[in-house]
Design a protein around this motif. Structure first.
Motif, PDB file in Angstrom:
ATOM      1  N   ASN A  38     -33.514 -65.262 118.134  1.00 20.74           N
ATOM      2  CA  ASN A  38     -34.158 -64.427 118.916  1.00 20.74           C
ATOM      3  C   ASN A  38     -35.870 -64.285 118.935  1.00 20.74           C
ATOM      4  OD1 ASN A  38     -33.761 -62.970 116.498  1.00 20.74           O
ATOM      5  ND2 ASN A  38     -31.990 -61.850 117.469  1.00 20.74           N
ATOM      6  N   LEU A  39     -36.444 -65.064 117.805  1.00 15.70           N
ATOM      7  CA  LEU A  39     -37.769 -65.088 117.483  1.00 15.70           C
ATOM      8  C   LEU A  39     -38.233 -66.386 117.496  1.00 15.70           C
ATOM      9  CD1 LEU A  39     -40.251 -63.298 116.024  1.00 15.70           C
ATOM     10  CD2 LEU A  39     -39.051 -63.713 114.063  1.00 15.70           C
ATOM     11  N   VAL A  40     -39.452 -66.609 117.863  1.00 12.16           N
ATOM     12  CA  VAL A  40     -40.160 -68.098 117.628  1.00 12.16           C
ATOM     13  C   VAL A  40     -41.331 -68.007 116.962  1.00 12.16           C
ATOM     14  CG1 VAL A  40     -38.936 -69.308 119.063  1.00 12.16           C
ATOM     15  CG2 VAL A  40     -41.142 -68.146 119.608  1.00 12.16           C
ATOM     16  N   LEU A  75     -37.905 -64.619 124.453  1.00 15.29           N
ATOM     17  CA  LEU A  75     -37.939 -64.830 122.872  1.00 15.29           C
ATOM     18  C   LEU A  75     -39.084 -63.994 122.216  1.00 15.29           C
ATOM     19  CD1 LEU A  75     -37.006 -68.391 122.728  1.00 15.29           C
ATOM     20  CD2 LEU A  75     -35.550 -66.857 121.606  1.00 15.29           C
ATOM     21  N   LEU A  76     -38.725 -63.236 121.188  1.00 15.04           N
ATOM     22  CA  LEU A  76     -40.039 -62.588 120.413  1.00 15.04           C
ATOM     23  C   LEU A  76     -40.871 -63.643 119.781  1.00 15.04           C
ATOM     24  CD1 LEU A  76     -38.198 -59.673 118.988  1.00 15.04           C
ATOM     25  CD2 LEU A  76     -39.684 -59.610 120.862  1.00 15.04           C
ATOM     26  N   LEU A  77     -42.014 -63.183 119.365  1.00 16.68           N
ATOM     27  CA  LEU A  77     -42.958 -64.125 118.998  1.00 16.68           C
ATOM     28  C   LEU A  77     -43.669 -63.748 117.953  1.00 16.68           C
ATOM     29  CD1 LEU A  77     -44.575 -67.057 119.529  1.00 16.68           C
ATOM     30  CD2 LEU A  77     -46.233 -65.648 120.997  1.00 16.68           C
ATOM     31  N   HIS A  78     -43.864 -64.694 116.761  1.00 17.69           N
ATOM     32  CA  HIS A  78     -44.674 -64.329 115.587  1.00 17.69           C
ATOM     33  C   HIS A  78     -45.935 -65.164 115.636  1.00 17.69           C
ATOM     34  CE1 HIS A  78     -45.891 -63.649 111.403  1.00 17.69           C
ATOM     35  NE2 HIS A  78     -45.762 -65.017 111.200  1.00 17.69           N
ATOM     36  N   GLY A  79     -47.107 -64.549 115.676  1.00 11.90           N
ATOM     37  CA  GLY A  79     -48.301 -65.202 115.712  1.00 11.90           C
ATOM     38  C   GLY A  79     -48.518 -65.959 114.497  1.00 11.90           C
ATOM     39  N   HIS A  80     -49.075 -67.317 114.544  1.00 14.36           N
ATOM     40  CA  HIS A  80     -49.162 -68.111 113.511  1.00 14.36           C
ATOM     41  C   HIS A  80     -50.240 -68.982 113.675  1.00 14.36           C
ATOM     42  CE1 HIS A  80     -48.522 -70.476 109.838  1.00 14.36           C
ATOM     43  NE2 HIS A  80     -48.176 -71.822 110.559  1.00 14.36           N
ATOM     44  N   VAL A  81     -51.531 -69.043 113.321  1.00 12.25           N
ATOM     45  CA  VAL A  81     -51.914 -68.306 112.237  1.00 12.25           C
ATOM     46  C   VAL A  81     -53.601 -68.043 112.667  1.00 12.25           C
ATOM     47  CG1 VAL A  81     -52.256 -70.503 111.029  1.00 12.25           C
ATOM     48  CG2 VAL A  81     -52.593 -68.613 109.817  1.00 12.25           C
ATOM     49  N   LEU A  82     -54.154 -66.770 111.814  1.00 13.86           N
ATOM     50  CA  LEU A  82     -55.436 -66.538 112.343  1.00 13.86           C
ATOM     51  C   LEU A  82     -56.596 -67.281 110.982  1.00 13.86           C
ATOM     52  CD1 LEU A  82     -55.077 -62.927 113.421  1.00 13.86           C
ATOM     53  CD2 LEU A  82     -55.344 -64.926 114.726  1.00 13.86           C
ATOM     54  N   ASP A 122     -52.127 -61.207 123.534  1.00 15.65           N
ATOM     55  CA  ASP A 122     -51.916 -59.779 123.924  1.00 15.65           C
ATOM     56  C   ASP A 122     -52.039 -59.836 125.537  1.00 15.65           C
ATOM     57  OD1 ASP A 122     -51.222 -57.034 123.296  1.00 15.65           O
ATOM     58  OD2 ASP A 122     -52.878 -56.979 124.447  1.00 15.65           O
ATOM     59  N   ALA A 123     -52.830 -60.588 126.024  1.00 11.98           N
ATOM     60  CA  ALA A 123     -52.841 -60.627 127.577  1.00 11.98           C
ATOM     61  C   ALA A 123     -51.645 -61.453 128.228  1.00 11.98           C
ATOM     62  CB  ALA A 123     -54.287 -61.167 128.106  1.00 11.98           C
ATOM     63  N   VAL A 124     -51.087 -62.537 127.471  1.00 15.16           N
ATOM     64  CA  VAL A 124     -50.126 -63.440 127.893  1.00 15.16           C
ATOM     65  C   VAL A 124     -48.917 -62.769 127.735  1.00 15.16           C
ATOM     66  CG1 VAL A 124     -48.973 -65.581 127.489  1.00 15.16           C
ATOM     67  CG2 VAL A 124     -51.509 -65.524 127.481  1.00 15.16           C
ATOM     68  N   TYR A 125     -48.394 -62.033 126.207  1.00 16.44           N
ATOM     69  CA  TYR A 125     -47.418 -61.678 126.301  1.00 16.44           C
ATOM     70  C   TYR A 125     -47.050 -60.367 125.530  1.00 16.44           C
ATOM     71  CZ  TYR A 125     -42.432 -62.486 124.805  1.00 16.44           C
ATOM     72  OH  TYR A 125     -40.893 -62.689 124.781  1.00 16.44           O
ATOM     73  N   GLY A 126     -48.206 -59.697 125.552  1.00 10.23           N
ATOM     74  CA  GLY A 126     -48.129 -57.962 124.998  1.00 10.23           C
ATOM     75  C   GLY A 126     -47.289 -57.993 123.931  1.00 10.23           C
ATOM     76  N   ASP A 127     -46.253 -57.015 124.071  1.00 12.07           N
ATOM     77  CA  ASP A 127     -45.459 -56.429 122.907  1.00 12.07           C
ATOM     78  C   ASP A 127     -44.450 -57.518 122.489  1.00 12.07           C
ATOM     79  OD1 ASP A 127     -46.807 -54.085 123.330  1.00 12.07           O
ATOM     80  OD2 ASP A 127     -45.126 -53.202 124.083  1.00 12.07           O
ATOM     81  N   GLY A 128     -44.352 -58.475 123.269  1.00 12.58           N
ATOM     82  CA  GLY A 128     -43.638 -59.743 122.718  1.00 12.58           C
ATOM     83  C   GLY A 128     -44.399 -60.474 121.665  1.00 12.58           C
ATOM     84  N   VAL A 129     -45.537 -60.242 121.290  1.00 17.52           N
ATOM     85  CA  VAL A 129     -45.933 -60.631 120.149  1.00 17.52           C
ATOM     86  C   VAL A 129     -45.640 -59.615 118.961  1.00 17.52           C
ATOM     87  CG1 VAL A 129     -48.162 -61.345 118.663  1.00 17.52           C
ATOM     88  CG2 VAL A 129     -48.004 -61.810 121.264  1.00 17.52           C
TER      89      VAL A 129
END
Ligand code: XIL
Length: 340
Positions: A38-40, A75-82, A122-129
């Motif tokens: 449920n997350l990528v 699917l929820l999204l974990h941002g990787h990487v800054l 954030d603009a593409v997927y908002g709270d999904g991130v």
């Protein structure tokens, strides 16, 4: 796909994630992804080197394509990487001759990167991130004195240009941007590997603790932890001692922040997946890990595998995942869904 869904087995415990590229988002690979997860995390697409066009201006075209597909699938999204020393343009922190930029120049570039990436996704997927790896793999010392985490900092372009507070600055800035975006809930991770080794775990713990204390001192009105997640990459092998993983989890619990297992895979010891005993040993470690994750599930928010199947793994020569070349479940899969 009539197999038990991993995400359902652990639905009361934590999210189940996987690392994806575009090719995972169609056909049978997508079916497998959706069935169990449920997350990528984007395996590569959201890394700094993919955020710029040839002229050095921001260009998120490729990565946004991937994130839009992820969003369509829900699917929820974990941002990787800054902020990382790898897969990042050198010019962010260094001159062409390899010497570091001035502190101010590098800080400006780091902040611009953090802001543009966070705002873009954030603009593409908002709270999904739901979270970001803000800093990845900053520690790489000789471990002679792990409590002295400053002495264990990796000699990276960011360190040379900005100095040892680049980690604090990165998190502080990411926090500011998240709050501006109305994402007070966004979890900001420090992510690193060899997390099962106690000297490394002590260095990670000491660094996060001190940075969070500094932030608390400077921001008495903010009751949140600046670094709000610790990522255990969990790139293990069949010989990894699960009791060390337990010790690290217990240590990280003391930080009172979210624990994420962010890049789990378990390699066999020899590059030959046909050796039955090795696959058994691998399955045994997966079972031990999930027993431990289950025990500490109040503190663990997600367990993300680093790839869907062996062929496509970054460590494909040692068959580290739950599904084989034909996407068939291995013993390791059965160990994960029924670890007792
Ligand atoms: C790896 C990817 O899996 C590879 O495809 C790529 O060539 C190199 O990076 N730690 C991390 C991940 O944080 O980003 C790395 O991913 C694996 C180690």
């Amino acid at each position: 796909l009539d197999l038990a869904q991993i995400k359902e087995v652990y639905e009361d415990d934590f999210l189940i994630g996987n690392a994806v590229s575009m090719g995972d988002l169609e056909g049978p690979r997508l079916d497998l992804l959706n069935h169990h997860h449920n997350l990528v995390t984007a395996e590569n697409a959201m890394k700094p080197s993919y955020a710029y066009g040839d002229d050095g201006s921001f260009d998120f075209t490729g990565s946004n394509e991937l994130v839009e597909r992820v969003a369509e699938e829900g699917l929820l999204l974990h941002g990787h990487v800054l902020v990382w020393h790898q897969q990042s343009p050198e010019w962010l922190h260094s001159r062409e001759d390899g010497t570091p930029l001035s502190r101010d120049e590098a800080l400006d570039n780091m902040q611009a990167h953090i802001r543009n990436a966070m705002e873009n996704y954030d603009a593409v997927y908002g709270d999904g991130v739901i979270s970001w790896d803000v800093v990845n793999e900053a520690l790489d010392g000789d471990w002679s004195n792990p409590e002295d985490w400053r002495g264990q900092l990796r000699d990276s372009g960011w360190l040379r240009a900005i100095g040892e507070d680049y980690i604090y600055e990165a998190f502080k800035y990411a926090r500011e941007v998240a709050d501006e975006l109305g994402r007070e809930d966004l979890v900001l991770f420090y992510n690193d590997y060899n997390d099962d080794q106690q000297s490394k775990a002590i260095a990670m713990y000491s660094m996060i603790k001190e940075i969070n204390e500094q932030y608390a001192d400077e921001n008495p009105d903010d009751t949140r932890k600046l670094i709000s997640g610790v990522g255990m990459q969990a790139h293990y092998n069949a010989n990894t001692n699960p009791e060390n993983v337990r010790l690290s989890i217990e240590r990280f619990i003391e930080l009172d922040i979210e624990i994420g297992v962010t890049e789990l895979d378990v390699t066999t010891l020899t590059p030959n997946e046909t050796i039955e005993s090795e696959l058994e040993r691998q399955a045994y470690l997966y079972a031990s890990l999930f027993q431990i994750y289950d025990e500490y599930s109040d503190h663990i928010s997600r367990v993300t595998f680093w790839g869907l199947n062996d062929t496509n793994s970054w460590r494909s020569d040692r068959s580290p995942l739950l599904f084989n070349d034909t996407l068939t479940a291995k013993q390791a899969y059965y160990a994960v869904v029924d670890p007792e």
